[in-house]
Design a protein around this motif. Structure first.
Motif, PDB file in Angstrom:
ATOM      1  N   MET A   3       0.836  -1.204   0.000  1.00 31.11           N
ATOM      2  CA  MET A   3       0.000   0.000   0.000  1.00 31.11           C
ATOM      3  C   MET A   3       0.868   1.249   0.000  1.00 31.11           C
ATOM      4  SD  MET A   3      -2.842  -1.201   2.832  1.00 31.11           S
ATOM      5  CE  MET A   3      -1.651  -1.233   4.162  1.00 31.11           C
ATOM      6  N   GLY A   4       0.560   2.190  -0.902  1.00 33.69           N
ATOM      7  CA  GLY A   4       1.356   3.406  -0.979  1.00 33.69           C
ATOM      8  C   GLY A   4       2.788   3.074  -1.321  1.00 33.69           C
ATOM      9  N   CYS A   5       2.953   2.411  -2.478  1.00 35.85           N
ATOM     10  CA  CYS A   5       4.149   1.620  -2.770  1.00 35.85           C
ATOM     11  C   CYS A   5       5.332   2.404  -3.335  1.00 35.85           C
ATOM     12  CB  CYS A   5       3.774   0.546  -3.791  1.00 35.85           C
ATOM     13  SG  CYS A   5       3.152   1.264  -5.346  1.00 35.85           S
ATOM     14  N   ASP A  36      -1.717 -12.940   1.494  1.00 36.39           N
ATOM     15  CA  ASP A  36      -0.987 -13.601   2.582  1.00 36.39           C
ATOM     16  C   ASP A  36      -0.196 -12.596   3.414  1.00 36.39           C
ATOM     17  OD1 ASP A  36      -1.835 -15.954   1.295  1.00 36.39           O
ATOM     18  OD2 ASP A  36       0.010 -16.102   0.136  1.00 36.39           O
ATOM     19  N   LEU A  37       0.132 -11.464   2.783  1.00 38.37           N
ATOM     20  CA  LEU A  37       0.962 -10.434   3.414  1.00 38.37           C
ATOM     21  C   LEU A  37       0.458  -9.069   2.964  1.00 38.37           C
ATOM     22  CD1 LEU A  37       3.655  -9.372   4.796  1.00 38.37           C
ATOM     23  CD2 LEU A  37       4.766  -9.756   2.580  1.00 38.37           C
ATOM     24  N   VAL A  38       0.256  -8.165   3.918  1.00 36.23           N
ATOM     25  CA  VAL A  38      -0.064  -6.768   3.594  1.00 36.23           C
ATOM     26  C   VAL A  38       1.042  -5.900   4.165  1.00 36.23           C
ATOM     27  CG1 VAL A  38      -1.685  -4.866   3.898  1.00 36.23           C
ATOM     28  CG2 VAL A  38      -2.564  -7.177   3.515  1.00 36.23           C
ATOM     29  N   HIS A  39       1.543  -4.970   3.356  1.00 37.59           N
ATOM     30  CA  HIS A  39       2.726  -4.189   3.711  1.00 37.59           C
ATOM     31  C   HIS A  39       2.469  -2.699   3.497  1.00 37.59           C
ATOM     32  CE1 HIS A  39       6.664  -2.291   2.539  1.00 37.59           C
ATOM     33  NE2 HIS A  39       7.034  -2.894   3.643  1.00 37.59           N
ATOM     34  N   CYS A  40       2.916  -1.914   4.445  1.00 37.62           N
ATOM     35  CA  CYS A  40       2.855  -0.449   4.343  1.00 37.62           C
ATOM     36  C   CYS A  40       4.194   0.095   4.795  1.00 37.62           C
ATOM     37  CB  CYS A  40       1.742   0.107   5.222  1.00 37.62           C
ATOM     38  SG  CYS A  40       2.034   1.790   5.836  1.00 37.62           S
ATOM     39  N   GLY A  66      -2.400 -14.563   8.145  1.00 40.23           N
ATOM     40  CA  GLY A  66      -1.493 -13.759   7.331  1.00 40.23           C
ATOM     41  C   GLY A  66      -0.744 -12.723   8.154  1.00 40.23           C
ATOM     42  N   TYR A  67       0.156 -11.993   7.494  1.00 36.32           N
ATOM     43  CA  TYR A  67       1.057 -11.061   8.182  1.00 36.32           C
ATOM     44  C   TYR A  67       0.805  -9.621   7.724  1.00 36.32           C
ATOM     45  CZ  TYR A  67       3.608 -15.223   9.627  1.00 36.32           C
ATOM     46  OH  TYR A  67       3.940 -16.425  10.184  1.00 36.32           O
ATOM     47  N   LEU A  68       0.840  -8.714   8.707  1.00 38.67           N
ATOM     48  CA  LEU A  68       0.723  -7.281   8.441  1.00 38.67           C
ATOM     49  C   LEU A  68       2.008  -6.601   8.883  1.00 38.67           C
ATOM     50  CD1 LEU A  68      -0.804  -4.620   7.795  1.00 38.67           C
ATOM     51  CD2 LEU A  68      -1.739  -4.718  10.132  1.00 38.67           C
ATOM     52  N   VAL A  69       2.612  -5.824   7.972  1.00 36.86           N
ATOM     53  CA  VAL A  69       3.854  -5.104   8.259  1.00 36.86           C
ATOM     54  C   VAL A  69       3.609  -3.609   8.046  1.00 36.86           C
ATOM     55  CG1 VAL A  69       6.277  -4.755   7.610  1.00 36.86           C
ATOM     56  CG2 VAL A  69       5.260  -7.050   7.495  1.00 36.86           C
ATOM     57  N   ILE A  70       3.886  -2.818   9.085  1.00 42.40           N
ATOM     58  CA  ILE A  70       3.805  -1.362   8.962  1.00 42.40           C
ATOM     59  C   ILE A  70       5.158  -0.787   9.357  1.00 42.40           C
ATOM     60  CG2 ILE A  70       2.693   0.751   9.780  1.00 42.40           C
ATOM     61  CD1 ILE A  70       0.144  -0.847  10.230  1.00 42.40           C
ATOM     62  N   SER A  71       5.791  -0.094   8.397  1.00 37.68           N
ATOM     63  CA  SER A  71       7.086   0.556   8.648  1.00 37.68           C
ATOM     64  C   SER A  71       6.901   2.064   8.556  1.00 37.68           C
ATOM     65  CB  SER A  71       8.120   0.119   7.605  1.00 37.68           C
ATOM     66  OG  SER A  71       8.538  -1.210   7.832  1.00 37.68           O
ATOM     67  N   GLY A  72       7.490   2.773   9.499  1.00 36.48           N
ATOM     68  CA  GLY A  72       7.354   4.231   9.475  1.00 36.48           C
ATOM     69  C   GLY A  72       6.247   4.692  10.395  1.00 36.48           C
ATOM     70  N   PRO A  73       5.816   5.941  10.239  1.00 35.55           N
ATOM     71  CA  PRO A  73       4.787   6.464  11.139  1.00 35.55           C
ATOM     72  C   PRO A  73       3.569   5.558  11.168  1.00 35.55           C
ATOM     73  CG  PRO A  73       5.588   8.160   9.624  1.00 35.55           C
ATOM     74  CD  PRO A  73       6.162   6.862   9.169  1.00 35.55           C
ATOM     75  N   PRO A  74       2.970   5.314  12.355  1.00 36.17           N
ATOM     76  CA  PRO A  74       3.329   5.918  13.649  1.00 36.17           C
ATOM     77  C   PRO A  74       4.206   5.021  14.511  1.00 36.17           C
ATOM     78  CG  PRO A  74       1.217   4.836  13.853  1.00 36.17           C
ATOM     79  CD  PRO A  74       1.694   4.568  12.438  1.00 36.17           C
ATOM     80  N   VAL A  75       4.820   3.997  13.948  1.00 37.63           N
ATOM     81  CA  VAL A  75       5.537   2.998  14.754  1.00 37.63           C
ATOM     82  C   VAL A  75       6.766   3.636  15.422  1.00 37.63           C
ATOM     83  CG1 VAL A  75       6.707   0.765  14.737  1.00 37.63           C
ATOM     84  CG2 VAL A  75       4.743   1.152  13.230  1.00 37.63           C
ATOM     85  N   LEU A  76       6.691   3.793  16.750  1.00 35.63           N
ATOM     86  CA  LEU A  76       7.779   4.421  17.527  1.00 35.63           C
ATOM     87  C   LEU A  76       8.279   5.702  16.855  1.00 35.63           C
ATOM     88  CD1 LEU A  76       9.847   1.272  18.640  1.00 35.63           C
ATOM     89  CD2 LEU A  76       8.164   2.574  19.970  1.00 35.63           C
ATOM     90  N   TRP A  77       7.337   6.505  16.395  1.00 34.28           N
ATOM     91  CA  TRP A  77       7.684   7.704  15.634  1.00 34.28           C
ATOM     92  C   TRP A  77       7.595   8.931  16.536  1.00 34.28           C
ATOM     93  CZ3 TRP A  77       9.698   6.770  11.028  1.00 34.28           C
ATOM     94  CH2 TRP A  77       9.965   7.845  10.177  1.00 34.28           C
ATOM     95  N   PRO A  78       8.524   9.878  16.399  1.00 30.60           N
ATOM     96  CA  PRO A  78       8.481  11.073  17.245  1.00 30.60           C
ATOM     97  C   PRO A  78       7.136  11.798  17.142  1.00 30.60           C
ATOM     98  CG  PRO A  78      10.540  10.975  16.004  1.00 30.60           C
ATOM     99  CD  PRO A  78       9.669   9.882  15.480  1.00 30.60           C
ATOM    100  N   LYS A  79       6.608  12.217  18.291  1.00 29.46           N
ATOM    101  CA  LYS A  79       5.369  13.007  18.386  1.00 29.46           C
ATOM    102  C   LYS A  79       4.135  12.253  17.894  1.00 29.46           C
ATOM    103  CE  LYS A  79       7.877  17.358  17.839  1.00 29.46           C
ATOM    104  NZ  LYS A  79       8.041  18.599  17.055  1.00 29.46           N
TER     105      LYS A  79
END
Length: 597
Positions: A206-208, A265-269, A295-308
């Motif tokens: 998503m938002g690739c 099987d996998l959703v990624h952002c 299945g697996y969900l991967v979210i990288s970037g905001p808001p994962v341990l993101w400042p503010k």
């Protein structure tokens, strides 16, 4: 001629009135200027002016006459669109859509004009266009002149997205959250997710961006469907498709994405910036609808341990917990969850008020369907749709999935369809001399895919296939995903959500059925508009294969001349029954006259 002598007092009054008129006119012009430039009124007037221009070039009656002439074979050639339309996407046209509501990004979703509002013309290639670089070299470089949009290279070059180098754009394989390259990032994910061995096959990115994540996952045998809107990065999906990576222009806004439930099987952002917990977690619920149980969900970037963004990160974890997702790892700014294999923990008390969808909800219906604020039921899911229990790739390609039983005698129909297309594709290659299996064909579309038998017969070739299931046809797209292939719902009376010059080969069986009203001989739209749209998304020197009755093929042959294709008509393969004929056409590589630039 003598002058009329007025008394000075009357002369002064006349002069003052004239001065007042000039002054009032000047201020009136200034006010109108400010209204046009600095307020929405200016936008709406500009839009209506563009609309008037559009309609003036496409008078409905004149358009109908032109369509009739083309169908009758009396029109030599449809004219070319203007040079500025080289990248035109009718349903994602910022000139039209910018006037629409911003709420939930509605204005970035598909908004299609009526055919009568669209000029009947052929999209030209840009000046300096080359036949695309062949796969697999295209993963790493494409011709700059094919899409000379430097915005991403200028803004994202330091993150490894892409850079200009001589006559090419070069793709080092990086992304905002993986500037050192997708391969290293995928290696990191593989510590927590079984990315090898065929356990996972279909992925959604998503938002690739320019889709390097999906491009490099192909090495693991994982087929990734990448999507992003047409936005400030302008051509990210265009770059992805030019590279030979499966992609679509789409927006997670007010409607379901055009996929059936439990497809991936996998959703990624990776920094996709989707507000997953907004609107009572509606967007997270849509991801949940699409992700297979287990299945697996991967979210990288905001808001994962993101400042503010502490609250947003806390909310995201809360939603995942409410849906019983297991947090497998948090590695830097990357979070990885595993979806449960059943809905045993729902309904569950949670701050978002999440509830299961009604039993009557068809979770796979997704064509112009509003997002629902409820959790898709897993209880009806068969074991062969659960990650870890669905056959590994490539075994799942030929094993009839339980979703095939939605059709009467579905398992038998599935197996017969698979055998039929193996025969047909062999005939295409051996007798019709199609370039399938060569480097000349990478991006393929099947416009009326049914169970995906055509695509299944091509899995040993260096291609990917966009399987399209029209929403008025039997709902077989879930079967296509269960066998490890990808596709979308799409109604062919509307333009497709992709850029011009996307596909090397377009295949369609029963083309006339795509425009018919079911159970009636009447048409919902016409073959001329459909073939002009096929021409828009086909690359120069690309191939079209159409199977239909002799009468329809004759009609298609006449229209093919008007869209500047070179066509030949062939008999069907000896083993097939029925009255079908096969038209094979090549899109000629024509250019606008140089004087028009």
């Amino acid at each position: 001629m003598g002058h009329l002598n007025l008394p000075s007092s009357k002369r002064n009054a006349r002069q003052y009135r004239l001065l007042d008129l000039v002054t009032a006119s000047f201020f009136g012009i200034v006010i109108i200027f400010f209204l046009l430039v600095f307020t929405p009124l200016g936008d709406s007037l500009a839009a209506s002016g563009r609309q008037a221009l559009l309609l003036s070039t496409a008078d409905p009656r004149q358009r109908q006459r032109l369509v009739a002439l083309v169908e009758a074979g009396q029109q030599q050639a449809i004219e070319a669109c203007p040079a500025e339309e080289v990248d035109h996407m009718p349903c994602e046209d910022p000139r039209r859509n910018s006037q629409l509501s911003r709420e939930m990004n509605f204005y970035r979703e598909r908004q299609c004009p009526l055919p009568a509002e669209t000029p009947l013309c052929l999209i030209p290639p840009p000046d300096g266009y080359h036949i695309p670089v062949r796969w697999p070299d295209s993963l790493h470089k494409i011709w700059h002149s094919n899409m000379p949009h430097n915005k991403i290279a200028d803004r994202k070059g330091h993150q490894g997205w892409m850079k200009e180098e001589g006559m090419y754009f070069i793709f080092p394989g990086g992304g905002t959250m993986f500037p050192d390259g997708a391969e290293q990032y995928i290696e990191k994910l593989s510590q927590y997710i079984p990315l090898t061995g065929g356990v996972l096959r279909t992925a959604l990115d998503m938002g690739c961006g320019v889709a390097s994540f999906g491009g490099y996952l192909l090495n693991q045998g994982i087929l990734t469907f990448s999507f992003a809107p047409r936005d400030s990065h302008k051509a990210q999906i265009q770059f992805a498709l030019e590279r030979g990576i499966p992609a679509l222009v789409a927006m997670l806004g007010t409607r379901r994405l055009p996929f059936p439930s439990f497809s991936f099987d996998l959703v990624h952002c990776s920094r996709c910036l989707i507000p997953f917990t907004a609107y009572n977690a509606t967007y997270f619920l849509e991801v949940d609808r699409l992700l297979r149980p287990g299945g697996y969900l991967v979210i990288s970037g905001p808001p994962v341990l993101w400042p503010k963004q502490d609250k947003e990160w806390a909310d995201l974890q809360a939603v995942a917990r409410a849906l019983c997702y297991e947090l497998k790892a948090v590695d830097g700014n990357t979070a990885i969850w595993k979806k449960p294999a059943g809905d045993s923990c729902l309904p569950n008390q949670n701050e978002f008020g999440l509830e299961l969808c009604d039993e009557s909800d068809d979770s796979s219906y997704a064509w112009y369907f509003k997002l629902k604020k409820c959790v898709t039921r897993i209880s009806s899911v068969k074991d062969d749709q659960v990650v870890g229990m669905i056959p590994n790739w490539p075994d799942r390609l030929t094993k009839a999935p339980s979703r095939a039983t939605l059709l009467k005698n579905g398992i038998d129909v599935f197996e017969a369809d698979t055998r039929r297309w193996a025969r047909r594709v062999a005939y295409y290659k051996n007798s019709l001399n199609l370039k399938l299996g060569t480097a000349a064909i990478r991006n393929v579309m099947d416009m009326n895919a049914f169970f995906g038998g055509f695509a299944a017969a091509l899995t040993s070739d260096p291609v990917w296939v966009m399987n399209v299931v029209p929403p008025r046809k039997p709902s077989t797209l879930g079967v296509i995903y269960d066998r490890g292939l990808i596709g979308v719902y799409h109604d062919w009376c509307e333009p497709f959500s992709t850029y011009p010059r996307t596909y090397d080969l377009i295949h369609v069986t029963s083309i006339e059925s795509l425009i018919k009203i079911l159970g009636s001989g009447k048409n919902r739209c016409n073959l001329v508009d459909l073939m002009v749209e096929m021409d828009r998304i086909l690359r120069p020197e690309g191939t079209v294969v159409i199977r239909d009755s002799p009468e329809v093929i004759d009609k298609i042959g006449r229209i093919a001349q008007a869209v500047r294709w070179t066509a030949t008509i062939h008999e069907k393969e000896p083993e097939s029954h029925g009255r079908e004929k096969i038209l094979v056409a090549t899109k000629n590589f024509w250019k606008l006259p140089s004087a028009s630039h």
